[in-house]
Design a protein around this motif. Structure first.
Motif, PDB file in Angstrom:
ATOM      1  N   SER A   1       0.818  -1.202   0.000  1.00 57.59           N
ATOM      2  CA  SER A   1       0.000   0.000   0.000  1.00 57.59           C
ATOM      3  C   SER A   1       0.858   1.261   0.000  1.00 57.59           C
ATOM      4  N   ARG A   2       0.337   2.324  -0.600  1.00 57.36           N
ATOM      5  CA  ARG A   2       1.010   3.615  -0.530  1.00 57.36           C
ATOM      6  C   ARG A   2       0.637   4.359   0.750  1.00 57.36           C
ATOM      7  N   ARG A   3      -0.107   3.697   1.579  1.00 57.21           N
ATOM      8  CA  ARG A   3      -0.530   4.254   2.859  1.00 57.21           C
ATOM      9  C   ARG A   3       0.068   3.409   3.973  1.00 57.21           C
ATOM     10  N   ALA A   4       0.436   4.036   5.057  1.00 55.16           N
ATOM     11  CA  ALA A   4       0.956   3.281   6.196  1.00 55.16           C
ATOM     12  C   ALA A   4      -0.048   2.212   6.605  1.00 55.16           C
ATOM     13  N   ASP A   5       0.456   1.054   6.974  1.00 51.02           N
ATOM     14  CA  ASP A   5      -0.426  -0.066   7.263  1.00 51.02           C
ATOM     15  C   ASP A   5       0.182  -0.931   8.353  1.00 51.02           C
ATOM     16  N   VAL A   6      -0.623  -1.825   8.905  1.00 49.64           N
ATOM     17  CA  VAL A   6      -0.170  -2.734   9.948  1.00 49.64           C
ATOM     18  C   VAL A   6      -0.488  -4.158   9.516  1.00 49.64           C
ATOM     19  N   PHE A   7       0.517  -5.032   9.583  1.00 55.51           N
ATOM     20  CA  PHE A   7       0.369  -6.429   9.204  1.00 55.51           C
ATOM     21  C   PHE A   7       0.355  -7.315  10.440  1.00 55.51           C
ATOM     22  N   GLU A   8      -0.384  -8.408  10.338  1.00 50.18           N
ATOM     23  CA  GLU A   8      -0.227  -9.467  11.329  1.00 50.18           C
ATOM     24  C   GLU A   8       1.025 -10.259  10.977  1.00 50.18           C
ATOM     25  N   VAL A   9       1.805 -10.616  11.974  1.00 54.52           N
ATOM     26  CA  VAL A   9       3.088 -11.290  11.760  1.00 54.52           C
ATOM     27  C   VAL A   9       2.976 -12.752  12.209  1.00 54.52           C
ATOM     28  N   ASN A  10       3.089 -13.668  11.233  1.00 56.42           N
ATOM     29  CA  ASN A  10       3.091 -15.083  11.596  1.00 56.42           C
ATOM     30  C   ASN A  10       4.506 -15.504  11.995  1.00 56.42           C
ATOM     31  N   GLY A  11       4.651 -16.751  12.360  1.00 51.63           N
ATOM     32  CA  GLY A  11       5.942 -17.210  12.849  1.00 51.63           C
ATOM     33  C   GLY A  11       7.056 -17.088  11.824  1.00 51.63           C
TER      34      GLY A  11
ATOM     35  N   LEU B   1      11.702 -13.852   0.211  1.00 55.40           N
ATOM     36  CA  LEU B   1      10.678 -14.596   0.944  1.00 55.40           C
ATOM     37  C   LEU B   1       9.865 -13.657   1.837  1.00 55.40           C
ATOM     38  N   THR B   2      10.522 -12.663   2.418  1.00 56.71           N
ATOM     39  CA  THR B   2       9.811 -11.680   3.239  1.00 56.71           C
ATOM     40  C   THR B   2       8.784 -10.927   2.417  1.00 56.71           C
ATOM     41  N   MET B   3       9.147 -10.528   1.204  1.00 51.48           N
ATOM     42  CA  MET B   3       8.219  -9.815   0.345  1.00 51.48           C
ATOM     43  C   MET B   3       7.013 -10.674  -0.002  1.00 51.48           C
ATOM     44  N   LEU B   4       7.245 -11.964  -0.240  1.00 52.68           N
ATOM     45  CA  LEU B   4       6.134 -12.875  -0.527  1.00 52.68           C
ATOM     46  C   LEU B   4       5.196 -12.982   0.667  1.00 52.68           C
ATOM     47  N   GLU B   5       5.771 -13.087   1.860  1.00 54.43           N
ATOM     48  CA  GLU B   5       4.952 -13.184   3.059  1.00 54.43           C
ATOM     49  C   GLU B   5       4.153 -11.896   3.302  1.00 54.43           C
ATOM     50  N   LEU B   6       4.790 -10.749   3.099  1.00 47.07           N
ATOM     51  CA  LEU B   6       4.092  -9.479   3.297  1.00 47.07           C
ATOM     52  C   LEU B   6       2.938  -9.311   2.317  1.00 47.07           C
ATOM     53  N   ALA B   7       3.116  -9.830   1.105  1.00 49.92           N
ATOM     54  CA  ALA B   7       2.064  -9.700   0.092  1.00 49.92           C
ATOM     55  C   ALA B   7       0.785 -10.400   0.523  1.00 49.92           C
ATOM     56  N   HIS B   8       0.911 -11.430   1.351  1.00 48.51           N
ATOM     57  CA  HIS B   8      -0.263 -12.215   1.750  1.00 48.51           C
ATOM     58  C   HIS B   8      -0.631 -12.057   3.220  1.00 48.51           C
ATOM     59  N   ALA B   9       0.138 -11.256   3.945  1.00 47.95           N
ATOM     60  CA  ALA B   9      -0.127 -11.096   5.380  1.00 47.95           C
ATOM     61  C   ALA B   9      -1.422 -10.320   5.607  1.00 47.95           C
ATOM     62  N   PRO B  10      -2.280 -10.785   6.501  1.00 46.96           N
ATOM     63  CA  PRO B  10      -3.507 -10.046   6.808  1.00 46.96           C
ATOM     64  C   PRO B  10      -3.190  -8.680   7.406  1.00 46.96           C
ATOM     65  N   ARG B  11      -4.003  -7.689   7.059  1.00 50.33           N
ATOM     66  CA  ARG B  11      -3.857  -6.366   7.653  1.00 50.33           C
ATOM     67  C   ARG B  11      -4.578  -6.350   8.994  1.00 50.33           C
ATOM     68  N   SER B  12      -4.031  -5.592   9.896  1.00 55.05           N
ATOM     69  CA  SER B  12      -4.622  -5.498  11.229  1.00 55.05           C
ATOM     70  C   SER B  12      -4.442  -4.083  11.747  1.00 55.05           C
ATOM     71  N   SER B  13      -5.187  -3.163  11.178  1.00 56.38           N
ATOM     72  CA  SER B  13      -4.980  -1.745  11.505  1.00 56.38           C
ATOM     73  C   SER B  13      -6.086  -1.203  12.398  1.00 56.38           C
ATOM     74  N   LEU B  14      -5.691  -0.674  13.531  1.00 62.64           N
ATOM     75  CA  LEU B  14      -6.589   0.119  14.354  1.00 62.64           C
ATOM     76  C   LEU B  14      -6.174   1.561  14.130  1.00 62.64           C
ATOM     77  N   ARG B  15      -6.916   2.270  13.286  1.00 62.74           N
ATOM     78  CA  ARG B  15      -6.562   3.630  12.893  1.00 62.74           C
ATOM     79  C   ARG B  15      -7.385   4.641  13.685  1.00 62.74           C
ATOM     80  N   ILE B  16      -6.722   5.684  14.109  1.00 63.37           N
ATOM     81  CA  ILE B  16      -7.389   6.756  14.832  1.00 63.37           C
ATOM     82  C   ILE B  16      -7.176   8.046  14.059  1.00 63.37           C
ATOM     83  N   ALA B  17      -8.260   8.628  13.599  1.00 65.65           N
ATOM     84  CA  ALA B  17      -8.165   9.888  12.860  1.00 65.65           C
ATOM     85  C   ALA B  17      -7.710  11.000  13.790  1.00 65.65           C
ATOM     86  N   LEU B  18      -6.845  11.868  13.278  1.00 63.68           N
ATOM     87  CA  LEU B  18      -6.351  13.005  14.050  1.00 63.68           C
ATOM     88  C   LEU B  18      -6.736  14.295  13.357  1.00 63.68           C
TER      89      LEU B  18
END
Length: 223
Positions: free
Chosen positions: A50-60, A89-106
């Protein structure tokens, strides 16, 4: 961690990675003790992110890749063949990692009353003060502030404050604090807090265990 990028803040719980695109101006606030690894990705390899800041879930696997790469980057004897393979391999994992964003508008700084109220809630997110009391403290009418919240932040005051409370709760859980203590600090009874937490995040507070937070940045960013 609490990561502010322009007009929003991202809450980064344990076992997550925050992605900061190249050139993203940001500030990071550690809400508890954090063990963080920074990984810089070449700009030509991040087109699928994404061109926007994001949060990924990190598997093992992703966790081990990031910690391993970060460790190798800080050694004098780098195994470039290993690093190249690990990055791919990291790029492949990031491409499929679920997003988990709790965003707070400022809010921006265009209305000092709204900005002052939001900062007051961030500093003290309990439900002890009503919206009317907050409005009086910043010298604005309830109607004016309600209109500003909807126009500038896209949500009402109650929902916005609830997002801040969840951020504070996640920080407390990361520190290993009891759920009952966090709930009371935020002005909730433990049972109602657990219900709210599950409703908003899809899991009970006990599902969020303490752990390390990982960060992923791109070359050219300020991560």
């Amino acid at each position: 961690m609490w990561v502010e990028t322009g007009r929003e803040a991202l809450v980064v719980p344990p076992q997550r990675a925050v992605w900061l695109p190249p050139g993203t101006s940001h500030s990071i606030h550690m809400m508890s003790d954090v063990d963080m690894r920074n990984l810089y990705l070449h700009e030509r390899n991040v087109g699928h992110l994404s061109r926007r800041a994001d949060v990924f879930e990190v598997n093992g696997l992703l966790r081990e890749l990031i910690t391993s790469i970060a460790g190798h980057e800080h050694t004098h004897a780098r195994d470039q063949t290993y690093l190249d393979a690990a990055y791919r391999l990291t790029m492949l994992e990031l491409a499929h990692a679920p997003r988990s964003s709790l965003r707070i508008a400022l809010p921006d700084a265009s209305d000092r009353r709204l900005e002052a109220l939001c900062r007051a809630v961030i500093d003290n997110p309990s439900i002890a003060l009503s919206f009317e009391q907050h409005a009086a403290s910043v010298g604005a009418s309830v109607r004016t502030l309600a209109r500003l919240f909807t126009r500038e932040l896209g949500v009402g005051f109650a929902e916005w404050r609830r997002q801040v409370q969840l951020a504070v709760a996640l920080s407390g859980l990361a520190e290993g604090r009891p759920v009952s203590s966090i709930a009371r600090e935020l002005g909730f009874q433990p049972s109602s807090f657990s219900d709210m937490f599950r409703r908003e995040l899809g899991a009970p507070p006990t599902a969020f265990d303490p752990g390390a937070t990982l960060s992923v940045g791109a070359e050219g960013s300020q991560a």
